[in-house]
Design an enzyme around this catalytic site. Structure first.
Site, mmCIF file in Angstrom:
data_model
loop_
_atom_site.group_PDB
_atom_site.id
_atom_site.type_symbol
_atom_site.label_atom_id
_atom_site.label_comp_id
_atom_site.label_asym_id
_atom_site.label_seq_id
_atom_site.Cartn_x
_atom_site.Cartn_y
_atom_site.Cartn_z
ATOM 1 C CB SER A 182 -27.974 8.402 4.026
ATOM 2 O OG SER A 182 -27.953 9.650 4.655
ATOM 3 C CG HIS A 190 -19.129 8.331 6.364
ATOM 4 N ND1 HIS A 190 -19.980 7.704 7.256
ATOM 5 C CD2 HIS A 190 -19.875 9.268 5.737
ATOM 6 C CE1 HIS A 190 -21.187 8.234 7.156
ATOM 7 N NE2 HIS A 190 -21.145 9.192 6.250
ATOM 8 C CB THR A 224 -26.972 4.069 6.043
ATOM 9 O OG1 THR A 224 -25.982 3.517 5.163
ATOM 10 C CG2 THR A 224 -26.337 5.021 7.030
#
Length: 540
Positions: free
Chosen positions: A370, A254, A381
């Protein structure tokens, strides 16, 4: 935020998205699908690097802007002005700066802060099977894609390797605490494994071929989210996983990027591999010597590394035993019905989670959803905070005193929840949230050596950042199911999608929370919501 975190990345950060099966069932054969998905992924890479990938655009009025006519016209406008032309028809180009990290990229463990590594000159694919590592070129010296029949031959050769799984599978190290892994990686490098690791890190991506079929959606989620730890390289920008029955998924790291970039890749690869497959189930692999083209990587392991792998395995197995996952499909309705009621479908799903938690545990807790900020340059985000005074009031009315309220009153409460949720979503997408702002101030303060302001020490600040309900939604015709683990030990990880006529929800939890019970409460909550919308009395 991601790179300085020292927790293992598996479960704590890496999510997965699984593909729908190929509509032509015979194309779901493992070798056929692996070849087609690999070729389509490399086609995407080529399109991206040639600057031919269609820009990612958010269309507020698709009837005007998402048309061939508009695309043809805007092409002739100089790029310095084209955004203005798009803006006039309510179309917003989105940031695509994350995309280059999709390929040839890996997160490298380093003491106290990891690094992202990309080598776009490398032309080889990394394949994992039974814990063994193989590499072969998928691009030739001129940068052209190696023929599909050759890729198929090499994959067939790897699938026919009968070597037993290694006694000390190296992959476990990527599931370790990042500082421990950084130290062990240093030992790997100094032990003569630098070149082999370089091959792993620079590979176009990691293809994982699993030796078993998928039993059901819960098994699918466990396998694609973490598996048994032997056949994934969790640090790679993404692992493309293909089970024995052709069930496929993308598991991604991520730090380099968010769901928006991965979903674009995912959608294009699904579309290309199903509509323009490189090979058919009857295609013959090329007549080539794969034993020369495919290199099996061997790692030299000393006692310290063997101990490190064994310890990592023990920790991995112990953690995975505590994770439960469950799934529901709510079939009574979805986007179409809710939009007719003038409600935001997302607000209704989020209200369902608030009602379910209240039903199960009797309280309202910090909730995270998110939201992409790709409308901004280098946007990542922002947080939507779905738990509000409106959802609390509405949840309590449904759960605690349904007989006191008419269906009309409940509908009005839901409308207020929807309006406020839409406002929060718009604010988050437009950079008006508070979470990232406060995170950045805290980071800058620490970098300048300023004492932490009192706000950050306040118990309320700590509480809103202990997100017991962590939620994320992605919907696409290519996605079968997605998922991630809870972000706190006493939380739920809620991946959901509101489809046209049904709502899917995939929930994970650790010991101490019950995902199955929570989902039963979600189902009950959604039933009550739909009853109220249809004007029926609510059962307590």
């Amino acid at each position: 935020m991601y790179l300085t975190a020292r927790d293992p990345i598996v479960l704590n950060f890496n999510p997965f998205m699984s593909f729908n099966p190929d509509p032509k069932s015979e194309y779901n054969d493992q070798l056929t699908r692996a070849t087609n998905l690999t070729v389509s992924a490399v086609r995407f890479l080529k399109t991206l690097r040639a600057d031919l990938l269609e820009p990612e655009v958010f269309h507020l009025n698709p009837a005007k802007s998402d048309t061939d006519t508009f695309k043809r016209l805007i092409r002739f406008v100089p790029s310095s002005l084209s955004w203005y032309g798009a803006y006039l028809v309510n179309a917003y180009p989105l940031d695509m700066s994350q995309y280059f990290r999709l390929f040839n990229s890996t997160r490298l463990p380093k003491p106290s802060r990891d690094e992202l590594f990309t080598d776009d000159k490398a032309r080889h694919l990394l394949v994992l099977r039974r814990g063994h590592f193989y590499v072969f070129d998928v691009l030739d010296q001129d940068g052209n894609i190696v023929s599909a029949s050759e890729i198929q031959a090499h994959l067939k050769y790897i699938l026919s390797d009968n070597s037993l799984a290694p006694e000390f599978p190296l992959s476990y190290l990527t599931s370790e605490n990042r500082d421990i892994w950084a130290e062990l990686r240093q030992k790997l490098v100094s032990g003569g494994n630098e070149e082999a690791l370089r091959k792993v890190d620079s590979a176009v991506f990691c293809l994982c071929l699993d030796d078993f079929p998928i039993k059901d959606l819960v098994h699918l989620s466990h396998n694609m989210l973490h598996g048994d730890g032997t056949n994934r390289w969790f640090d790679k920008s993404f692992n493309l996983i293909i089970a024995k029955d052709g069930t496929a998924a993308v598991h991604f790291e991520h730090a380099w990027g968010d769901g928006v970039a991965v979903l674009r890749f995912f959608n294009e690869v699904f579309k290309d591999s199903t509509q323009a497959p490189a090979v058919t189930p009857r295609s013959q692999p090329a007549n080539t010597d794969s034993s020369v083209a495919v290199q099996k990587l061997n790692f030299k392991l000393n006692d310290a590394l063997k101990t490190g792998i064994s310890t990592a395995k023990e920790k991995f197995d112990a953690t995975m035993k505590t994770l439960t996952i469950d799934y529901i499909q709510f079939q009574r309705g979805g986007k179409e019905f809710l939009k007719k009621q003038k409600l935001s479908p997302d607000s209704v799903a989020q209200l369902g989670f608030q009602m379910a938690f209240l039903q199960q545990y009797g309280q309202t807790v910090a909730t995270y959803e998110s939201c992409s900020t790709a409308a901004f340059k280098h946007g990542r985000t922002e947080t939507i905070r779905p738990a509000s005074v409106f959802t609390k009031r509405c949840s309590e009315a449904f759960v605690r005193e349904p007989s006191k309220h008419s269906a009309g009153e409940l509908q009005q409460m839901m409308a207020k929840c929807s309006t406020y949720h839409n406002q929060l979503t718009k604010e988050a997408a437009m950079g008006q949230g508070f979470d990232r702002h406060l995170f950045a101030l805290r980071y800058l303060g620490a970098a300048k050596g300023i004492d932490l302001p009192e706000l950050y020490l306040d118990p309320a600040y700590r509480q809103i950042n202990h997100n017991i309900l962590s939620t994320s939604t992605l919907s696409s015709p290519a996605v079968n199911i997605g998922g991630f683990a809870p972000v706190v030990p006493d939380g739920f990880g809620i991946a959901y999608a509101v489809h046209d006529n049904w709502i899917g929800c995939n929930v994970s939890a650790y010991q101490g929370r019950n995902a199955h019970e929570f989902l039963q409460c979600v189902e009950k909550a959604l039933e009550s919501v739909f009853d109220a919308l249809e004007g029926k009395a609510i059962k307590s």
